[in-house]
Design an enzyme around this catalytic site. Structure first.
Site, PDB file in Angstrom:
ATOM      1  N   GLU A 102       0.843  -1.199   0.000  1.00  0.00           N
ATOM      2  CA  GLU A 102       0.000   0.000   0.000  1.00  0.00           C
ATOM      3  C   GLU A 102       0.872   1.240   0.000  1.00  0.00           C
ATOM      4  O   GLU A 102       1.849   1.322   0.747  1.00  0.00           O
ATOM      5  CB  GLU A 102      -0.881   0.077   1.263  1.00  0.00           C
ATOM      6  CG  GLU A 102      -2.036  -0.887   1.343  1.00  0.00           C
ATOM      7  CD  GLU A 102      -2.868  -0.650   2.604  1.00  0.00           C
ATOM      8  OE1 GLU A 102      -2.994   0.524   3.028  1.00  0.00           O
ATOM      9  OE2 GLU A 102      -3.377  -1.627   3.162  1.00  0.00           O
ATOM     10  N   GLU A 143     -13.719   5.906  -0.899  1.00  0.00           N
ATOM     11  CA  GLU A 143     -14.618   5.008  -0.165  1.00  0.00           C
ATOM     12  C   GLU A 143     -15.374   5.814   0.890  1.00  0.00           C
ATOM     13  O   GLU A 143     -14.812   6.219   1.915  1.00  0.00           O
ATOM     14  CB  GLU A 143     -13.817   3.871   0.476  1.00  0.00           C
ATOM     15  CG  GLU A 143     -13.097   3.005  -0.555  1.00  0.00           C
ATOM     16  CD  GLU A 143     -12.154   2.007   0.087  1.00  0.00           C
ATOM     17  OE1 GLU A 143     -12.639   1.035   0.702  1.00  0.00           O
ATOM     18  OE2 GLU A 143     -10.921   2.200  -0.022  1.00  0.00           O
ATOM     19  N   LYS A 145     -15.632   4.845   4.952  1.00  0.00           N
ATOM     20  CA  LYS A 145     -14.475   4.719   5.826  1.00  0.00           C
ATOM     21  C   LYS A 145     -14.567   5.759   6.935  1.00  0.00           C
ATOM     22  O   LYS A 145     -15.011   6.889   6.727  1.00  0.00           O
ATOM     23  CB  LYS A 145     -13.174   4.894   5.040  1.00  0.00           C
ATOM     24  CG  LYS A 145     -12.929   3.805   4.011  1.00  0.00           C
ATOM     25  CD  LYS A 145     -11.475   3.727   3.581  1.00  0.00           C
ATOM     26  CE  LYS A 145     -10.655   3.043   4.636  1.00  0.00           C
ATOM     27  NZ  LYS A 145      -9.280   2.753   4.188  1.00  0.00           N
ATOM     28  N   GLU A 160      -9.175   9.807   4.793  1.00  0.00           N
ATOM     29  CA  GLU A 160      -9.424   8.366   4.678  1.00  0.00           C
ATOM     30  C   GLU A 160     -10.436   8.051   3.572  1.00  0.00           C
ATOM     31  O   GLU A 160     -10.415   6.961   3.003  1.00  0.00           O
ATOM     32  CB  GLU A 160      -9.923   7.811   6.009  1.00  0.00           C
ATOM     33  CG  GLU A 160      -8.847   7.655   7.056  1.00  0.00           C
ATOM     34  CD  GLU A 160      -7.807   6.620   6.664  1.00  0.00           C
ATOM     35  OE1 GLU A 160      -8.191   5.498   6.278  1.00  0.00           O
ATOM     36  OE2 GLU A 160      -6.605   6.940   6.727  1.00  0.00           O
TER      37      GLU A 160
END
Length: 476
Positions: free
Chosen positions: A264, A318, A321, A327
């Site tokens: 990541e 997203e 999250k 985030e």
């Protein structure tokens, strides 16, 4: 054009493509799904393919995703969630059952390349004792299915597993992890031919240290670099410094042959008021420059011959999250599949995309394509030789800096480009830099990472020729 010539040209360009893919690193993407507005997995596969993305990592083993990826040729890393580690560590019957449900129905039609057993397990000390036994049981279960040669077993480690990371040469794992976890895990990876997965986020380090870390250094933009006081290496990016801290930690434990995959890394395109550095321009710069860095070859100062293999985080923004604004804003794409910002994600896209010097969000140069050569010509190499040439898009200052280094500390043979010598003409900075860069590259036996000069050079598979000067293909 005759059919023979056409076939020859097609074979040559195919050779270029294969050479580039084999010689350089790879870019994959994390496909997280903590959202209620994402497209159907079949549409996601179309999105991956249309952007040339050949590797994807998911955080579970969702059947709808794995079914959609069947026959796509996209390599997949799946994950066993942390909450299953304790059961997986007890005996192989648990990992046998997990594979039977999550892998056997799909592989090999779905090209599963690796299983991530847990994710950043050390963050939760309760799960840490289960990690290595679970990895071993998973591998043994794969062996029973004859899948162990196809599917690697690893586990993503966060940088917080390091006790020291600065300077990179001082990198070491936390002392309380070394004997109970790190040594057994690294021994397992070594014995099974697997690799260590590492999650690396320069954004977090920059956000917490904006007074001491240069934004250009964090975004892989041109900068003066940071010298490692331990070994004298100069780092031009925080990403490489973080990665070499891990390499140094591996070296300290005598696991010098264990490779590292960055499972990541990314940069948020939006953030809260105190999330310094978050923003679309910076995200485009970081990810775009990183893609270029990976796909144009070369390793890190401590591991110059190791390819960089990286999974960007993440495919989509997203919306479910939790945590800070950032985030929910790491995505390369919005849920409607529009790009958050435009960067190349594959070698083909990199080859066809010229740079945007203002923000570094695109590739700086085409890879394996002819440089501007001041009126000279280029001839295909019949035997796989490669050469190093100057990147005109890098600018005069970077070319001059690279030229000075190559002819000085680098020890390149720059005699032929002096006034009155065979390679003095054409008398341009780009021509002289190309000759010097190539001399250094050949001197270093064409090792990965020796044709970069801070983005001022790149590798070509065709013989450069400027004026009457032919470039050497050996150390001389």
């Amino acid at each position: 054009m005759s059919k023979l010539k056409l076939v020859s040209l097609l074979c040559f360009f195919l050779f270029q493509s294969v050479y580039s893919l084999d010689d350089y690193g790879s870019i994959g993407v994390n496909y997280g799904r903590v959202a209620d507005n994402l497209p159907d997995p079949s549409k996601v596969v179309d999105l991956l393919k249309s952007n040339g993305i050949t590797r994807v990592k998911i955080f579970d083993a969702d059947s709808s995703v794995l079914s959609a990826l069947a026959g796509s040729g996209i390599g997949v890393t799946v994950a066993m969630p942390n909450q299953l580690l304790s059961a997986a560590a007890k005996d192989e019957s648990s990992t046998d059952a997990w594979l039977k449900s999550n892998i056997v129905p799909f592989h090999p039609k779905t090209k599963i390349e690796a299983i991530a057993v847990g994710n950043e397990v050390f963050v939760d000390p309760q799960n840490t004792p289960y990690l290595v036994p679970a990895m071993k049981n998973m591998y043994n279960s794969l062996q029973k299915l004859n899948f162990s040669s196809d599917i690697k077993v690893s586990s993503p480690v966060a940088l917080c597993a390091l006790q020291s990371s600065y300077p990179p040469s001082s990198g070491s794992f936390k002392s309380d992890l070394i004997e109970p976890v790190m040594k057994p895990m690294l021994s397992f990876l070594q014995q099974t031919g697997s690799y260590l997965m590492v999650n690396s986020y320069p954004f977090f380090a920059y956000e917490a240290n904006t007074d001491t870390i240069s934004l250009d250094y964090a975004l892989l933009r041109p900068n003066q670099g940071v010298k490692d006081s331990g070994n004298g290496n100069v780092y031009k990016s925080l990403f490489e410094a973080q990665l070499d801290a891990v390499h140094a930690a591996l070296d300290a434990l005598q696991f010098t042959d264990v490779k590292v995959v960055v499972s990541e890394t990314g940069w948020p395109s939006a953030g809260g008021d105190k999330e310094f550095g978050a923003g679309a321009d910076n995200a485009a710069a970081y990810n775009g420059n990183l893609v270029r860095r990976v796909l144009t070859g070369g390793g890190t100062p401590l591991r110059p011959n190791d390819k960089l293999n990286v999974f960007l985080f993440a495919l989509f923004n997203e919306n479910q999250k939790t945590g800070p604004v950032s985030e929910r804003n790491y995505g390369l794409f919005y849920p409607n599949t529009n790009k958050v910002y435009d960067i190349p994600l594959s070698l083909d896209a990199l080859n066809s995309t010229m740079s945007d010097p203002a923000n570094g969000s695109k590739a700086q140069v085409p890879v394996a394509s002819p440089p501007v050569n001041d009126g000279g010509d280029l001839s295909p190499s019949p035997n796989g030789h490669t050469w190093c040439v100057a990147n005109a898009q890098a600018g005069q200052e970077k070319l001059q800096t690279g030229l000075d280094y190559a002819c000085g500390q680098g020890g390149a043979d720059c005699g032929p480009i002096q006034s009155g010598e065979a390679c003095f003409d054409p008398d341009t900075l780009q021509a002289h830099a190309s000759y010097a860069f190539n001399s250094y590259y050949q001197k270093m036996s064409r090792a990965s990472g020796t044709c970069d000069f801070g983005g001022a050079a790149y590798v070509v598979t065709q013989l450069p020729k400027m004026g009457n000067c032919e470039y050497p293909t050996t150390r001389g």
